[in-house]
Design an enzyme around this catalytic site. Structure first.
Site: not given
Ligand code: NAP
Length: 276
Positions: A65, A86, A101, A127-128, A151-152, A220
């Site tokens: 993305k 996206n 999104d 914050a991802g 967490r960061t 989900y």
């Molecule tokens: P990402 O860019 O890898 O970011 C992950 C985030 O989660 C980071 O802030 C990371 O923190 C944090 N994290 C990971 N494991 C953790 C834990 N055990 N405890 C606390 N924080 C944690 O991933 P993303 O693309 O943002 O996706 C995040 C979630 O959203 C996923 O489950 C994904 O499937 C979902 N999602 C859903 C949709 C939808 O349409 N429903 C769309 C997009 C994403 P650090 O930076 O400190 O590692």
């Protein structure tokens, strides 16, 4: 027939082909929508090849993305704010990028779950990429307060900083926090961390939930069940991310075809399909 696809790595889990096929059927649009597994170092080339073969646009999922935002020659304000994209649309004048999104998330919370965000207190965890795309549109809904917690702490601070002007324009109090230091109680808690995907515990204390709060995990399926149970056990209404998946797809469909598909109907059908 016009061709679209979802590009990612991995991509086989994506429900987008099912959703867009159903949107096309229900709106009478003639299009094909497939999956493209793209090598980790081959996103730009994958887009170029799909476009050269007649593709009209694509959805973009993990981990591309941020790269998609850089590839878009005409990036929407939401893409510029999130730094993530996206949805790409290929036009004669170049590649147009949108981030659906956050709009999809807000559509699901407000329309499908029936919870208005205006004047409310929101807690956004993570914050991802999902949090980056998921902060602007909730701010546009004019909440009273949003705490962005990660967490960061540095990452939460950077995300909040990049949205400070929008928060100012919408009169929202936007603050960063470390996850362990979140104070106060919230009407809506959105888990945009990867905690559920990783099988980890809910990354925040249940004391953040106001009685009757809405607690939404962007995940989900079975991986979201722990979060939904946590919400129920603490007096909140739990919601998974399937509604956001369908609503962000509906926004993408409209971006490509100029037609709004019946997303609530397709969400209900997809829930039945997944329950089989
Ligand atoms: P990402 O860019 O890898 O970011 C992950 C985030 O989660 C980071 O802030 C990371 O923190 C944090 N994290 C990971 N494991 C953790 C834990 N055990 N405890 C606390 N924080 C944690 O991933 P993303 O693309 O943002 O996706 C995040 C979630 O959203 C996923 O489950 C994904 O499937 C979902 N999602 C859903 C949709 C939808 O349409 N429903 C769309 C997009 C994403 P650090 O930076 O400190 O590692």
């Amino acid at each position: 027939m016009d061709r679209y696809c979802v590009m990612g790595n991995p991509v086989e889990h994506s429900k987008s082909p099912w959703i867009h096929a159903r949107f096309a059927e229900l709106t009478g649009q003639r299009l094909e929508y497939g999956r493209q597994l793209v090598p980790l170092d081959g996103f730009a080339e994958g887009v170029r090849a799909f476009r050269a073969a007649g593709g009209k646009g694509c959805n973009v999922t993990v981990p591309f993305k941020f790269e998609a935002a850089r590839l878009a020659e005409f990036a929407s304000q939401r893409v510029r704010l999130a730094g993530a994209c996206n949805t790409l649309r290929f036009e004669a004048d170049g590649i147009h990028g949108e981030n659906t999104d956050g709009i999809g998330l807000v559509a699901d919370l407000q329309r499908n779950a029936g919870v208005s965000l205006g004047g409310r207190d929101l807690l956004l965890l993570g914050a991802g990429g999902a949090a980056a795309g998921g902060l602007g549109p909730p701010l546009e809904a004019r909440p009273r307060r949003i705490v962005g917690a990660s967490r960061t702490l540095d990452k939460a601070q950077a995300l909040v900083q990049s949205h400070a002007m929008l928060a100012n324009d919408t009169y929202a109090d936007l603050q960063p926090s470390a996850l362990h230091a979140v104070r106060g109680r919230f009407d809506v808690v959105i888990n945009a961390t990867a905690s559920s995907m990783a099988g980890a515990a809910v990354p925040v204390e249940a004391s953040v939930l106001k009685p009757g709060a809405l607690a939404c995990d962007l995940m989900y399926g079975p991986a979201a069940e722990g979060f939904l149970l946590w919400a129920r056990e603490h007096g909140a209404t739990g919601r998974d991310g399937l509604g956001m998946v369908v609503e962000q797809a509906a926004e993408a469909f409209q971006f490509w075809r100029g037609v709004r598909p019946p997303s609530a109907q397709v969400l209900a059908e997809l829930r039945r399909e997944l329950a089989k």
